[in-house]
Design a protein around this motif. Structure first.
Motif, PDB file in Angstrom:
ATOM      1  N   TYR A   1     -28.270  10.818 -22.148  1.00 53.08           N
ATOM      2  CA  TYR A   1     -28.224  12.088 -22.563  1.00 53.08           C
ATOM      3  C   TYR A   1     -29.384  12.926 -23.085  1.00 53.08           C
ATOM      4  O   TYR A   1     -29.499  14.150 -22.521  1.00 53.08           O
ATOM      5  CB  TYR A   1     -27.288  11.922 -24.204  1.00 53.08           C
ATOM      6  CG  TYR A   1     -26.803  13.348 -24.644  1.00 53.08           C
ATOM      7  CD1 TYR A   1     -25.654  13.826 -24.281  1.00 53.08           C
ATOM      8  CD2 TYR A   1     -27.595  13.897 -25.673  1.00 53.08           C
ATOM      9  CE1 TYR A   1     -25.294  15.180 -24.672  1.00 53.08           C
ATOM     10  CE2 TYR A   1     -27.263  15.146 -26.150  1.00 53.08           C
ATOM     11  CZ  TYR A   1     -26.046  15.640 -25.660  1.00 53.08           C
ATOM     12  OH  TYR A   1     -25.717  16.926 -26.271  1.00 53.08           O
TER      13      TYR A   1
ATOM     14  N   PHE B   1     -22.957   5.639 -14.157  1.00 55.68           N
ATOM     15  CA  PHE B   1     -23.134   6.810 -14.458  1.00 55.68           C
ATOM     16  C   PHE B   1     -21.984   7.820 -14.632  1.00 55.68           C
ATOM     17  O   PHE B   1     -21.802   8.756 -15.480  1.00 55.68           O
ATOM     18  CB  PHE B   1     -23.846   7.536 -13.194  1.00 55.68           C
ATOM     19  CG  PHE B   1     -24.072   9.056 -13.247  1.00 55.68           C
ATOM     20  CD1 PHE B   1     -25.033   9.460 -14.135  1.00 55.68           C
ATOM     21  CD2 PHE B   1     -23.181   9.958 -12.610  1.00 55.68           C
ATOM     22  CE1 PHE B   1     -25.478  10.862 -14.110  1.00 55.68           C
ATOM     23  CE2 PHE B   1     -23.291  11.235 -12.645  1.00 55.68           C
ATOM     24  CZ  PHE B   1     -24.502  11.845 -13.201  1.00 55.68           C
TER      25      PHE B   1
ATOM     26  N   TRP C   1     -31.580   7.563 -12.301  1.00 54.49           N
ATOM     27  CA  TRP C   1     -30.630   6.544 -13.324  1.00 54.49           C
ATOM     28  C   TRP C   1     -31.435   5.080 -13.410  1.00 54.49           C
ATOM     29  O   TRP C   1     -31.470   4.641 -14.504  1.00 54.49           O
ATOM     30  CB  TRP C   1     -29.352   6.382 -12.657  1.00 54.49           C
ATOM     31  CG  TRP C   1     -28.284   5.847 -13.591  1.00 54.49           C
ATOM     32  CD1 TRP C   1     -27.850   4.360 -13.527  1.00 54.49           C
ATOM     33  CD2 TRP C   1     -27.653   6.185 -14.833  1.00 54.49           C
ATOM     34  NE1 TRP C   1     -27.138   4.069 -14.487  1.00 54.49           N
ATOM     35  CE2 TRP C   1     -26.837   5.336 -15.409  1.00 54.49           C
ATOM     36  CE3 TRP C   1     -27.622   7.590 -15.381  1.00 54.49           C
ATOM     37  CZ2 TRP C   1     -26.215   5.351 -16.589  1.00 54.49           C
ATOM     38  CZ3 TRP C   1     -26.833   7.618 -16.497  1.00 54.49           C
ATOM     39  CH2 TRP C   1     -26.351   6.580 -17.130  1.00 54.49           C
TER      40      TRP C   1
ATOM     41  N   THR D   1     -24.493  20.622 -13.462  1.00 53.44           N
ATOM     42  CA  THR D   1     -24.385  19.832 -12.157  1.00 53.44           C
ATOM     43  C   THR D   1     -25.759  19.461 -11.687  1.00 53.44           C
ATOM     44  O   THR D   1     -25.966  18.313 -11.333  1.00 53.44           O
ATOM     45  CB  THR D   1     -23.587  20.552 -11.101  1.00 53.44           C
ATOM     46  OG1 THR D   1     -22.324  20.991 -11.585  1.00 53.44           O
ATOM     47  CG2 THR D   1     -23.423  19.961  -9.872  1.00 53.44           C
TER      48      THR D   1
ATOM     49  N   THR E   1     -30.412  13.467 -13.375  1.00 53.69           N
ATOM     50  CA  THR E   1     -30.189  12.237 -13.976  1.00 53.69           C
ATOM     51  C   THR E   1     -29.492  11.030 -13.196  1.00 53.69           C
ATOM     52  O   THR E   1     -30.283   9.982 -13.279  1.00 53.69           O
ATOM     53  CB  THR E   1     -29.165  12.397 -15.207  1.00 53.69           C
ATOM     54  OG1 THR E   1     -29.768  13.427 -16.172  1.00 53.69           O
ATOM     55  CG2 THR E   1     -28.752  11.207 -16.195  1.00 53.69           C
ATOM     56  N   TYR E   2     -28.435  11.489 -12.549  1.00 56.15           N
ATOM     57  CA  TYR E   2     -28.132  10.175 -11.513  1.00 56.15           C
ATOM     58  C   TYR E   2     -29.241   9.815 -10.396  1.00 56.15           C
ATOM     59  O   TYR E   2     -29.422   8.755 -10.367  1.00 56.15           O
ATOM     60  CB  TYR E   2     -26.821  10.722 -10.689  1.00 56.15           C
ATOM     61  CG  TYR E   2     -26.449   9.617  -9.836  1.00 56.15           C
ATOM     62  CD1 TYR E   2     -25.733   8.523 -10.389  1.00 56.15           C
ATOM     63  CD2 TYR E   2     -26.462   9.814  -8.293  1.00 56.15           C
ATOM     64  CE1 TYR E   2     -25.286   7.821  -9.591  1.00 56.15           C
ATOM     65  CE2 TYR E   2     -26.137   8.865  -7.693  1.00 56.15           C
ATOM     66  CZ  TYR E   2     -25.137   7.653  -7.973  1.00 56.15           C
ATOM     67  OH  TYR E   2     -24.678   6.374  -7.425  1.00 56.15           O
TER      68      TYR E   2
ATOM     69  N   THR F   1     -30.805  14.248 -19.603  1.00 56.86           N
ATOM     70  CA  THR F   1     -30.056  15.322 -19.344  1.00 56.86           C
ATOM     71  C   THR F   1     -30.104  16.608 -19.852  1.00 56.86           C
ATOM     72  O   THR F   1     -30.415  17.677 -19.315  1.00 56.86           O
ATOM     73  CB  THR F   1     -28.643  14.851 -18.901  1.00 56.86           C
ATOM     74  OG1 THR F   1     -28.445  13.603 -18.438  1.00 56.86           O
ATOM     75  CG2 THR F   1     -27.700  16.111 -18.406  1.00 56.86           C
TER      76      THR F   1
ATOM     77  N   LEU G   1     -27.317  16.799 -14.254  1.00 56.14           N
ATOM     78  CA  LEU G   1     -26.649  15.610 -13.759  1.00 56.14           C
ATOM     79  C   LEU G   1     -26.946  15.098 -12.524  1.00 56.14           C
ATOM     80  O   LEU G   1     -27.307  13.969 -12.633  1.00 56.14           O
ATOM     81  CB  LEU G   1     -25.170  15.671 -14.282  1.00 56.14           C
ATOM     82  CG  LEU G   1     -24.536  15.905 -15.543  1.00 56.14           C
ATOM     83  CD1 LEU G   1     -22.945  16.115 -15.366  1.00 56.14           C
ATOM     84  CD2 LEU G   1     -24.672  14.593 -16.248  1.00 56.14           C
ATOM     85  N   SER G   2     -27.178  15.671 -11.603  1.00 59.53           N
ATOM     86  CA  SER G   2     -27.458  15.358 -10.356  1.00 59.53           C
ATOM     87  C   SER G   2     -29.074  14.739 -10.697  1.00 59.53           C
ATOM     88  O   SER G   2     -29.367  13.641 -10.113  1.00 59.53           O
ATOM     89  CB  SER G   2     -27.763  16.382  -9.380  1.00 59.53           C
ATOM     90  OG  SER G   2     -26.415  16.943  -9.065  1.00 59.53           O
TER      91      SER G   2
ATOM     92  N   GLY H   1     -20.037  14.701 -20.770  1.00 53.96           N
ATOM     93  CA  GLY H   1     -20.099  15.866 -19.913  1.00 53.96           C
ATOM     94  C   GLY H   1     -19.553  17.064 -20.970  1.00 53.96           C
ATOM     95  O   GLY H   1     -20.151  18.374 -20.828  1.00 53.96           O
TER      96      GLY H   1
ATOM     97  N   ALA I   1     -21.232  10.527 -17.874  1.00 48.65           N
ATOM     98  CA  ALA I   1     -20.954  11.856 -17.433  1.00 48.65           C
ATOM     99  C   ALA I   1     -19.555  12.093 -18.125  1.00 48.65           C
ATOM    100  O   ALA I   1     -19.216  13.169 -18.561  1.00 48.65           O
ATOM    101  CB  ALA I   1     -20.900  11.983 -15.902  1.00 48.65           C
TER     102      ALA I   1
END
Length: 161
Positions: A69, A16, A60, A50, A56-57, A72, A53-54, A24, A20
């Motif tokens: 991508y 991850f 994951w 943020t 997406t994590y 996100t 991305l959180s 990013g 990112a």
């Protein structure tokens, strides 16, 4: 030494972090285009990114071959559209927005950013926004005319290649 049960978690985290780090910058630029913030000062765009991305994590492991991508970007656009709808970003907000996409409504902004900057096909943009393809086509056309007209955007985003 890393405990055996921690190895998958650290590999996941490394994958991850690599994603990112690579995506990013482009995702932040996308968020800044959506929010209309200047590149030097992007607090709202950073908050949106943020949160995306959180998500997406958190998902994951469930991606299973999906493009992180795209996932996100979908989350980022959905968060912006939802916030724009709830905050009713109308004429007063657009009048304050000095950015290249300032004169556009939130829906027009999303349509232009997805179609022109990101190169997303109309069908995918329509599905992402929950709108008919014809509506996305009309939003993109109106936004393009508005940007190309007098007082349009001198620094509008370049088309995807």
């Amino acid at each position: 030494m890393i405990p055996r049960h921690e190895i998958p978690r650290t590999a996941r985290a490394r994958a991850f972090v690599s994603f990112a780090a690579g995506a990013g910058g482009r995702l932040l630029h996308l968020a800044a285009l959506l929010t209309g913030e200047t590149p030097g000062s992007t607090p709202y765009a950073r908050r949106l990114l943020t949160a995306a991305l959180s998500r997406t994590y958190a998902d994951w492991d469930a991606l299973r071959g999906d493009d992180p991508y795209d996932r996100t970007r979908q989350d980022l656009v959905a968060r912006y559209a939802r916030a724009a709808w709830h905050r009713r970003l109308g004429a007063a907000r657009r009048a304050q927005d000095p950015g290249p996409l300032g004169p556009l409504t939130p829906h027009q902004r999303v349509a232009v950013v997805l179609r022109v900057y990101e190169g997303v096909p109309e069908e995918q943009a329509a599905a992402l926004l929950g709108l008919p393809v014809e509506r996305v086509r009309a939003l993109t056309a109106r936004a393009t005319v508005r940007l190309a007209g007098p007082g349009g955007a001198p620094g509008a985003p370049e088309p995807a290649r």
